[in-house]
Design an enzyme around this catalytic site. Structure first.
Site, short mmCIF file in Angstrom:
data_model
loop_
_atom_site.label_atom_id
_atom_site.label_comp_id
_atom_site.label_asym_id
_atom_site.label_seq_id
_atom_site.Cartn_x
_atom_site.Cartn_y
_atom_site.Cartn_z
N HIS A 277 4.49 -1.09 6.32
CA HIS A 277 3.98 -0.57 7.58
C HIS A 277 2.50 -0.94 7.75
CE1 HIS A 277 7.10 1.64 9.57
NE2 HIS A 277 7.30 2.50 8.59
N HIS B 4 8.04 0.30 1.41
CA HIS B 4 8.27 0.49 2.85
C HIS B 4 6.97 0.89 3.55
CE1 HIS B 4 10.55 2.09 6.42
NE2 HIS B 4 9.51 2.92 6.46
N GLU B 5 6.25 1.84 2.96
CA GLU B 5 5.01 2.31 3.58
C GLU B 5 3.92 1.24 3.54
OE1 GLU B 5 5.17 4.85 5.32
OE2 GLU B 5 7.05 5.64 4.55
N GLU C 80 10.71 0.52 11.99
CA GLU C 80 11.33 1.01 10.76
C GLU C 80 12.24 -0.04 10.15
OE1 GLU C 80 10.66 3.76 9.03
OE2 GLU C 80 9.09 4.05 10.54
#
Length: 293
Positions: A150, A146-147, A224
């Site tokens: 980003h 997930h990071e 997100e």
């Protein structure tokens, strides 16, 4: 409510500081001519201040994140867990087509992680000790994915651009409205020269800044969902869903510094308009439905 106000105050701090500097050095006077507002000059000044403040903050984001969280960058893994963290991020960064981020661990009881940095090829990915203690490796892998997503999506730079646009219009409108109000109160036809004008501008920047933060937080919530989808592609959808479900068990106050809470994987608030993250149940539902983008 206190956490929201502190978060918003952090976003406005640079703008207010620049406003004071502008006033002290008399730069404001160049935005007025012939007893009226030079709208073109005011807009240019507003853009310089708005984008300048935003990108100064972005350029300092890694340093601020490390210093405020006490994050320790893993230069040489001290144990098997750290070696696995570095290897996992390297694999995901290669798959996402970005440079290898710095990998760090910071001491915090809640399960959380964040990514920041001005350059997608020179970013920072950090996880909390609470996350490592309470999640299994599949779930941690999903959080890391997930990071990394980003970073690959360029979310930090995009957020900086949006904040810059918002700052520009807040500064611009505060001065236009401030000049009108100051004239109505004092009868000063020159505009922008009295102490009342300066105080009016400060108050207007605070009020407009709070309202404008709704736009920034809306983008933060959207990114997100997109990072969740990216995490699902890199680590697997079920791993991402399980990681989010585990995050729903977080209790207590988010201990990430206010300046970087929007970059964490967990950081929502009940007041949705000012929340940097959507509710976790909505994120899980989007992943199950395949609608996360």
């Amino acid at each position: 409510m206190r956490r929201i106000l502190l978060f918003i105050a952090t976003n406005l701090a640079v703008m207010l500081l620049l406003t004071i500097v502008v006033k002290l050095f008399g730069i404001d006077t160049y935005t007025y001519r012939n007893g009226g507002i030079n709208l073109q000059g005011l807009l240019v000044m507003s853009a310089v201040l708005g984008f300048g403040g935003s990108f100064i903050s972005l350029a300092m984001s890694k340093w601020i994140a490390k210093s405020q969280t006490g994050a320790r960058v893993i230069d040489s893994p001290a144990n098997a867990t750290e070696a696995w963290l570095v290897a996992t991020v390297r694999k995901q960064a290669d798959a996402a087509g970005i440079g290898m981020p710095e990998v760090a661990v910071y001491d915090a009881p809640e399960m959380n992680a964040f990514a920041t940095g001005m350059n997608r090829n020179s970013a920072l990915v950090a996880v909390s000790t609470g996350l490592l203690q309470q999640m299994n490796r599949d779930e941690v892998e999903a959080v890391l994915a997930h990071e990394v997503s980003h970073v690959a999506n360029g979310d930090m730079v995009t957020m900086g651009l949006i904040q810059g646009v918002v700052n520009t219009f807040v500064i611009f409108l505060a001065r236009v409205i401030g000049a009108v109000v100051d004239r109505a109160i004092s009868g000063n036809r020159e505009g922008g020269s009295g102490p009342a004008y300066f105080l009016i501008v400060i108050v207007l920047q605070l009020v407009l800044g709070v309202l404008a933060s709704i736009i920034v937080m809306a983008f933060s919530r959207w990114r997100e969902f997109r990072a969740d989808a990216g995490g699902a592609r890199l680590a697997g959808r079920e791993k991402m869903i399980n990681a989010l479900a585990r995050l729903s068990g977080n209790h207590g106050e988010n201990t990430l510094p206010k300046a970087i809470q929007a970059f964490g994987i967990s950081g929502g608030d009940l007041r949705k308009l000012f929340s940097s993250h959507p509710p976790i149940e909505e994120r899980i539902a989007a992943l199950r439905a395949g609608t996360a983008r």
